[in-house]
Design a protein around this motif. Structure first.
Motif, PDB file in Angstrom:
ATOM      1  N   THR A 438       0.837  -1.201   0.000  1.00  0.00           N
ATOM      2  CA  THR A 438       0.000   0.000   0.000  1.00  0.00           C
ATOM      3  C   THR A 438       0.868   1.246   0.000  1.00  0.00           C
ATOM      4  O   THR A 438       1.754   1.397   0.856  1.00  0.00           O
ATOM      5  CB  THR A 438      -0.925  -0.006   1.228  1.00  0.00           C
ATOM      6  N   LEU A 439       0.605   2.134  -0.930  1.00  0.00           N
ATOM      7  CA  LEU A 439       1.288   3.431  -1.002  1.00  0.00           C
ATOM      8  C   LEU A 439       0.423   4.470  -0.305  1.00  0.00           C
ATOM      9  O   LEU A 439      -0.671   4.797  -0.763  1.00  0.00           O
ATOM     10  CB  LEU A 439       1.528   3.822  -2.462  1.00  0.00           C
ATOM     11  N   VAL A 572       8.310 -12.748   1.471  1.00  0.00           N
ATOM     12  CA  VAL A 572       7.390 -12.636   0.344  1.00  0.00           C
ATOM     13  C   VAL A 572       6.817 -11.225   0.251  1.00  0.00           C
ATOM     14  O   VAL A 572       6.640 -10.678  -0.847  1.00  0.00           O
ATOM     15  CB  VAL A 572       6.277 -13.702   0.428  1.00  0.00           C
ATOM     16  N   GLU A 573       6.577 -10.597   1.391  1.00  0.00           N
ATOM     17  CA  GLU A 573       6.020  -9.248   1.367  1.00  0.00           C
ATOM     18  C   GLU A 573       7.084  -8.193   1.082  1.00  0.00           C
ATOM     19  O   GLU A 573       6.820  -7.187   0.415  1.00  0.00           O
ATOM     20  CB  GLU A 573       5.297  -8.975   2.687  1.00  0.00           C
ATOM     21  N   LEU A 574       8.310  -8.409   1.570  1.00  0.00           N
ATOM     22  CA  LEU A 574       9.384  -7.463   1.290  1.00  0.00           C
ATOM     23  C   LEU A 574       9.776  -7.491  -0.177  1.00  0.00           C
ATOM     24  O   LEU A 574      10.074  -6.448  -0.775  1.00  0.00           O
ATOM     25  CB  LEU A 574      10.586  -7.762   2.181  1.00  0.00           C
ATOM     26  N   ARG A 575       9.786  -8.669  -0.777  1.00  0.00           N
ATOM     27  CA  ARG A 575      10.091  -8.744  -2.210  1.00  0.00           C
ATOM     28  C   ARG A 575       9.021  -8.007  -3.019  1.00  0.00           C
ATOM     29  O   ARG A 575       9.325  -7.325  -4.001  1.00  0.00           O
ATOM     30  CB  ARG A 575      10.193 -10.198  -2.662  1.00  0.00           C
ATOM     31  N   ALA A 576       7.768  -8.163  -2.610  1.00  0.00           N
ATOM     32  CA  ALA A 576       6.689  -7.454  -3.306  1.00  0.00           C
ATOM     33  C   ALA A 576       6.841  -5.943  -3.145  1.00  0.00           C
ATOM     34  O   ALA A 576       6.648  -5.183  -4.097  1.00  0.00           O
ATOM     35  CB  ALA A 576       5.334  -7.916  -2.773  1.00  0.00           C
ATOM     36  N   ALA A 577       7.204  -5.495  -1.947  1.00  0.00           N
ATOM     37  CA  ALA A 577       7.416  -4.066  -1.727  1.00  0.00           C
ATOM     38  C   ALA A 577       8.565  -3.546  -2.589  1.00  0.00           C
ATOM     39  O   ALA A 577       8.495  -2.430  -3.130  1.00  0.00           O
ATOM     40  CB  ALA A 577       7.691  -3.798  -0.252  1.00  0.00           C
ATOM     41  N   ALA A 578       9.613  -4.340  -2.723  1.00  0.00           N
ATOM     42  CA  ALA A 578      10.740  -3.937  -3.571  1.00  0.00           C
ATOM     43  C   ALA A 578      10.294  -3.760  -5.012  1.00  0.00           C
ATOM     44  O   ALA A 578      10.728  -2.819  -5.703  1.00  0.00           O
ATOM     45  CB  ALA A 578      11.859  -4.972  -3.476  1.00  0.00           C
ATOM     46  N   VAL A 580       7.399  -2.831  -6.006  1.00  0.00           N
ATOM     47  CA  VAL A 580       6.660  -1.569  -6.074  1.00  0.00           C
ATOM     48  C   VAL A 580       7.623  -0.393  -6.037  1.00  0.00           C
ATOM     49  O   VAL A 580       7.500   0.565  -6.821  1.00  0.00           O
ATOM     50  CB  VAL A 580       5.641  -1.489  -4.916  1.00  0.00           C
ATOM     51  N   ILE A 581       8.594  -0.410  -5.143  1.00  0.00           N
ATOM     52  CA  ILE A 581       9.570   0.678  -5.039  1.00  0.00           C
ATOM     53  C   ILE A 581      10.307   0.868  -6.357  1.00  0.00           C
ATOM     54  O   ILE A 581      10.584   1.997  -6.778  1.00  0.00           O
ATOM     55  CB  ILE A 581      10.551   0.392  -3.882  1.00  0.00           C
ATOM     56  N   ALA A 582      10.617  -0.231  -7.020  1.00  0.00           N
ATOM     57  CA  ALA A 582      11.358  -0.187  -8.281  1.00  0.00           C
ATOM     58  C   ALA A 582      10.476   0.084  -9.485  1.00  0.00           C
ATOM     59  O   ALA A 582      10.985   0.190 -10.606  1.00  0.00           O
ATOM     60  CB  ALA A 582      12.099  -1.514  -8.476  1.00  0.00           C
ATOM     61  N   ARG A 584       8.352  -1.947 -10.799  1.00  0.00           N
ATOM     62  CA  ARG A 584       8.028  -3.150 -11.554  1.00  0.00           C
ATOM     63  C   ARG A 584       6.575  -3.570 -11.362  1.00  0.00           C
ATOM     64  O   ARG A 584       6.018  -4.285 -12.188  1.00  0.00           O
ATOM     65  CB  ARG A 584       8.954  -4.312 -11.133  1.00  0.00           C
ATOM     66  N   ARG A 585       5.976  -3.163 -10.262  1.00  0.00           N
ATOM     67  CA  ARG A 585       4.563  -3.393 -10.010  1.00  0.00           C
ATOM     68  C   ARG A 585       3.966  -2.104  -9.470  1.00  0.00           C
ATOM     69  O   ARG A 585       4.615  -1.372  -8.724  1.00  0.00           O
ATOM     70  CB  ARG A 585       4.340  -4.519  -8.984  1.00  0.00           C
ATOM     71  N   LYS A 586       2.742  -1.843  -9.819  1.00  0.00           N
ATOM     72  CA  LYS A 586       2.053  -0.685  -9.264  1.00  0.00           C
ATOM     73  C   LYS A 586       1.521  -1.026  -7.873  1.00  0.00           C
ATOM     74  O   LYS A 586       1.085  -2.156  -7.632  1.00  0.00           O
ATOM     75  CB  LYS A 586       0.900  -0.272 -10.178  1.00  0.00           C
ATOM     76  N   PRO A 587       1.573  -0.087  -6.940  1.00  0.00           N
ATOM     77  CA  PRO A 587       0.975  -0.364  -5.626  1.00  0.00           C
ATOM     78  C   PRO A 587      -0.523  -0.583  -5.771  1.00  0.00           C
ATOM     79  O   PRO A 587      -1.212   0.224  -6.398  1.00  0.00           O
ATOM     80  CB  PRO A 587       1.294   0.900  -4.825  1.00  0.00           C
ATOM     81  N   ALA A 588      -1.009  -1.675  -5.227  1.00  0.00           N
ATOM     82  CA  ALA A 588      -2.415  -2.042  -5.420  1.00  0.00           C
ATOM     83  C   ALA A 588      -3.183  -2.176  -4.113  1.00  0.00           C
ATOM     84  O   ALA A 588      -4.399  -2.326  -4.136  1.00  0.00           O
ATOM     85  CB  ALA A 588      -2.500  -3.355  -6.202  1.00  0.00           C
ATOM     86  N   GLY A 589      -2.493  -2.141  -2.976  1.00  0.00           N
ATOM     87  CA  GLY A 589      -3.168  -2.323  -1.706  1.00  0.00           C
ATOM     88  C   GLY A 589      -3.874  -1.062  -1.227  1.00  0.00           C
ATOM     89  O   GLY A 589      -3.534   0.065  -1.627  1.00  0.00           O
TER      90      GLY A 589
END
Length: 614
Positions: A438-439, A572-578, A580-582, A584-589
Motif C-alpha cells: 500500500t502506497l 514474500v512481502e518485502l520482495r513485493a514491496a521492492a 513496487v519501489i522499483a 516493476r509493479r504498481k501499488p495495489a493495496g
C-alpha cells in the motif's frame, strides 16, 4: 473510541458477509488420497454410534487425556536430540512424543519452531507419522490431531521451503476473497502433506486499536464486515484442503492494549458494540462450517459480571458462543501457559473451569501432570460430569473423523514433494503479494525509484529476523531484492532503537548514494526511529519509508514524502514491496485500518480504503 466510530461508519457500507459454505476439497493432497470433505453436513448416525463405542472403551484417564493438546520438544517422535530429551523431561516428565502419548493419552500435539518440531518438510512428515504410530499403539488406538499456528505473515511455525503467504492484514489490504481463499487452500494442502490436519487460523479479531500489542497485522483489518468476508474465505480454503480451520480469539481480541501472553486484557465493549464490531467474523466462520474456535484470555465485563477471562467464562462460551451463535463445533483454549489465564485461578483450576465454561480442548498447559490430575480429580469427584466429558470427546472425535484421521492419518515424502513449496505455489504467493503493498504518501513523485536517477540505494532500518524468512534481516532482503531489480543496493541494519552512532553511520553512507529506503517498525512518538528518519531527510536525498509491521508509522513521520506499508517483514512481502519501489509493479493495496493523526488521535489521517498508485 474515535477509531471505533470510524470503523463502524465504514462497516455500514461494506459488502455482505460471504458465508456460503466451504469449497470442494482439493485433489492430490497428502498421500495421494482425496482429502476429507469440508464436513458441513452433520455426521451420520452410524458415525456417531461408532465413535460412541470408541468412547465407551476408554478409561477416565484416557478420556481426560484426549482433551489435551500438548507441546513436545524434538524433531522425532521417538529419538529427539539429547537437548530436546532434557527439555521434555524437565517440562513434561517424559523423553519424547511417544512417551507423552503413552503417559497422558493426549488427543493432539501442537508444533512449534522453538520446540524443534519444524526443521524441514520431510522431517515434519516423519514426526507426524511417528506421532500417529504412537497413537495407534495405545490400548484404545486413537489418531492424534496435529496442529500448528500457520497464520502466515509474522506468525508461521513452518518456514521455507514451504510456501509462505502474506499475512492477514496484507490480504486485507488486497481485499480479495479469492486471494484469501487461494492462500488458505494452498497452505492447507501443504500442511496436510506434512501430516498436520489443524491450523490455528484464521485470526477473526477486528483490530480497531492501533496500540494493540498482540493482534495488529495478524487481523484482516478494522472493518467488521470486510474481516468477516476474509475469515469465511480462509475457512473455505483450509477446510477445502482437508485441514481444520480455527477462528481466533473469541469473543474478539482486537480492541486491547494489553498482551494476554503477559497480562489479563479487558475489552470494554457494550453488548451492542460487540454485536456490531466483534461478532461478524465469528458468525461468518460458523456459517462457513468452521471446525474449531479458539478462546481469548480477555475479560469482557458486559458479558461476565464476575470478570472471568473468556476462556473460563460460561456466560461467554456457553451463553454466547454455543447458545446465541449456535456453534456446535470444537472449542479450544488459547495456550494455558499464557499469563492472562493463569493469574486468577492458577494452573490446576484453570483447565477445570475452562471445561465447565464450555471448552472441549485444553491447549498447551504449562504442566500437564498438574492439569491432567486436576481434571481427572474433578471428573471422579463429580465436579465434571462424565456425560459432559463424553460429549466434548465426541466433538473432538467427530472433527478427527471429518478430517480423515480414522481413515488415513499418515503421509509420505512423495506427498510432500508433490505439493510443499512447489513452483506453482511460490509463484501464486508472489502474485498475491503483489496486490498487497500500500502506497500511503507520494508527495512530489518520489516513487517509483528510477535506475537512472537513483541507481545506488541504501537500505536501513530494523534488523529483527523474519520468523520464517530465509533471506535474513529486512534490510538485507530488501537490498537483495532491489539488487535483483537492477539497482546497486547496500544494507545497513540500524535496529528498532538506533543509537546516534548508527544514525551517523547511516547518514554518512547515504551521502555516497542516490536514495535510501528505511524500514520502520511500530514507530511511536518517542521512538529513536524518528530521529533516524529525520537525519536521513536532512541530507536532501530521496527517502522512502516502508512500515514493515503495523501501518501506522507514517503518522509519526511528518516530513516523509514517500511512505508505504508491507504489513510484515517476511520475505514474500518485502520482495513485493521492492517491486513496487522499483516500479516493476504498481501499488495495489488499500488500507484495511484507519491511520489516525499522531497529534490529534481523534482525527483520521488516512481512512480505510486509502491507497495511492502511479
Amino acid at each position: 473510541m474515535h477509531s471505533r466510530r470510524t470503523v463502524l461508519t465504514t462497516a455500514a457500507a461494506a459488502a455482505a458477509v460471504c458465508a456460503t459454505g466451504a469449497a470442494a476439497p482439493a485433489a492430490g493432497a497428502a498421500s495421494g488420497h482425496q482429502p476429507a470433505s469440508p464436513g458441513t453436513e452433520p455426521p451420520t448416525p452410524a458415525t456417531r454410534a461408532r465413535l460412541h463405542r470408541l468412547i465407551s472403551r476408554m478409561s477416565p484417564e484416557e478420556k481426560v487425556g484426549q482433551l489435551f493438546v500438548m507441546r513436545v520438544y524434538g524433531h522425532s517422535a521417538t529419538d529427539p536430540d539429547p537437548a530436546d530429551v532434557a527439555a521434555n523431561q524437565k517440562e513434561i516428565g517424559v523423553a519424547n512424543a511417544a512417551e507423552l502419548i503413552a503417559e497422558y493419552h493426549v488427543g493432539g500435539i501442537i508444533y512449534f519452531g522453538w520446540a524443534h518440531n519444524t526443521r524441514e518438510p520431510h522431517q515434519i512428515a516423519d514426526l507426524s507419522n511417528g506421532i500417529q504410530r504412537a497413537g495407534a499403539a495405545q490400548r484404545v488406538p486413537v489418531p492424534l490431531l496435529i496442529s500448528t499456528d500457520q497464520e502466515h505473515g509474522i506468525v508461521a511455525r513452518i518456514g521455507a521451503p514451504a510456501t509462505l503467504f502474506p499475512g492477514a492484514m496484507a490480504l486485507g489490504a488486497a481485499g480479495s476473497r479469492d486471494d484469501a481463499r487461494t492462500a488458505a487452500r494452498i497452505a492447507g494442502q501443504e500442511l496436510y502433506a506434512m501430516g498436520i490436519r489443524q491450523d490455528y487460523a484464521p485470526d477473526a479479531d477486528v483490530n480497531v486499536n492501533a496500540a494493540n500489542p498482540v493482534i495488529g497485522m495478524r487481523s484482516f483489518g478494522a472493518d467488521p464486515q470486510a474481516v468477516a468476508q476474509m475469515v469465511a474465505a480462509e475457512v473455505q480454503g483450509y477446510q477445502g484442503a482437508g485441514v481444520a480451520a480455527c477462528a481466533k480469539h473469541f469473543p474478539g481480541h482486537g480492541d486491547t492494549d494489553t498482551d494476554s501472553h503477559v497480562g489479563l486484557p479487558y475489552i470494554h465493549h457494550t453488548a451492542e458494540q460487540w454485536e456490531q464490531l466483534d461478532a461478524p467474523p465469528f458468525r461468518a466462520a460458523i456459517a462457513a462450517g468452521i471446525d474449531s474456535i479458539m478462546t481469548a484470555h480477555i475479560v469482557v465485563p458486559a458479558f461476565d459480571a464476575g470478570e472471568d477471562p473468556a476462556t473460563l467464562s460460561r456466560p461467554i462460551l456457553t451463553g454466547i458462543l454455543r447458545e446465541r451463535l449456535g456453534y456446535e463445533g470444537v472449542v479450544v483454549t488459547d495456550s494455558l501457559g499464557m499469563e492472562g489465564v493463569r493469574v486468577k485461578y492458577g494452573d490446576a483450576r484453570a483447565p477445570v473451569l475452562a471445561l465447565k465454561a464450555g471448552v472441549d480442548q485444553l491447549l498447551n498447559p504449562p504442566d500437564i501432570s498438574v492439569a491432567h490430575a486436576a481434571v481427572l480429580k474433578a471428573l471422579r469427584e463429580g465436579e465434571l460430569a462424565e456425560r459432559d466429558i463424553n460429549n466434548k470427546l465426541l466433538r473432538i472425535l467427530l472433527l478427527k473423523d471429518r478430517r480423515g484421521l480414522f481413515t488415513d492419518p499418515y503421509t509420505t515424502h512423495q506427498a510432500v514433494d508433490r505439493v510443499v513449496g512447489v513452483r506453482r505455489h511460490l509463484e501464486t504467493a508472489d502474485r498475491i503479494a503483489d496486490r498487497t503493498t500500500t502506497l500511503l504518501r507520494n508527495d512530489g513523485g518520489v516513487l517509483p525509484l528510477s535506475r537512472r536517477r537513483e541507481r545506488t540505494v541504501l537500505v536501513v532500518g530494523v534488523d529483527a529476523a523474519a520468523p520464517t524468512g530465509t533471506g535474513g534481516p529486512p534490510t538485507t532482503v530488501l537490498a537483495n531484492a532491489l539488487g535483483e531489480l537492477g539497482f546497486t543496493a547496500t544494507a545497513l541494519s540500524t535496529g528498532l532503537t538506533p543509537t546516534q552512532t548508527l544514525i551517523d553511520q547511516a547518514v554518512t553512507a547515504l551521502r555516497e548514494r542516490d536514495a535510501v529506503v528505511v524500514a520502520t517498525y511500530n514507530v511511536t512518538a518517542d521512538s529513536p526511529q524518528r530521529q533516524l528518519v529525520t537525519a536521513l531527510l536532512d541530507t536532501g536525498k530521496p527517502v522512502v519509508q516502508l512500515a514493515v509491521r503495523n501501518p501506522y508509522d507514517l503518522a509519526h513521520l511528518e516530513g516523509v514524502k514517500a511512505g508505504l506499508a508491507s504489513y510484515s517483514w517476511t520475505d514474500v512481502e518485502l520482495r513485493a514491496a521492492a517491486r513496487v519501489i522499483a516500479g516493476r509493479r504498481k501499488p495495489a493495496g488499500h488500507l484495511p485500518v484507519p491511520v489516525m493523526r499522531a497529534d490529534a488521535p481523534g482525527t483520521v489521517l488516512y481512512p480505510i480504503g486509502h491507497g495511492l498508485t502511479y
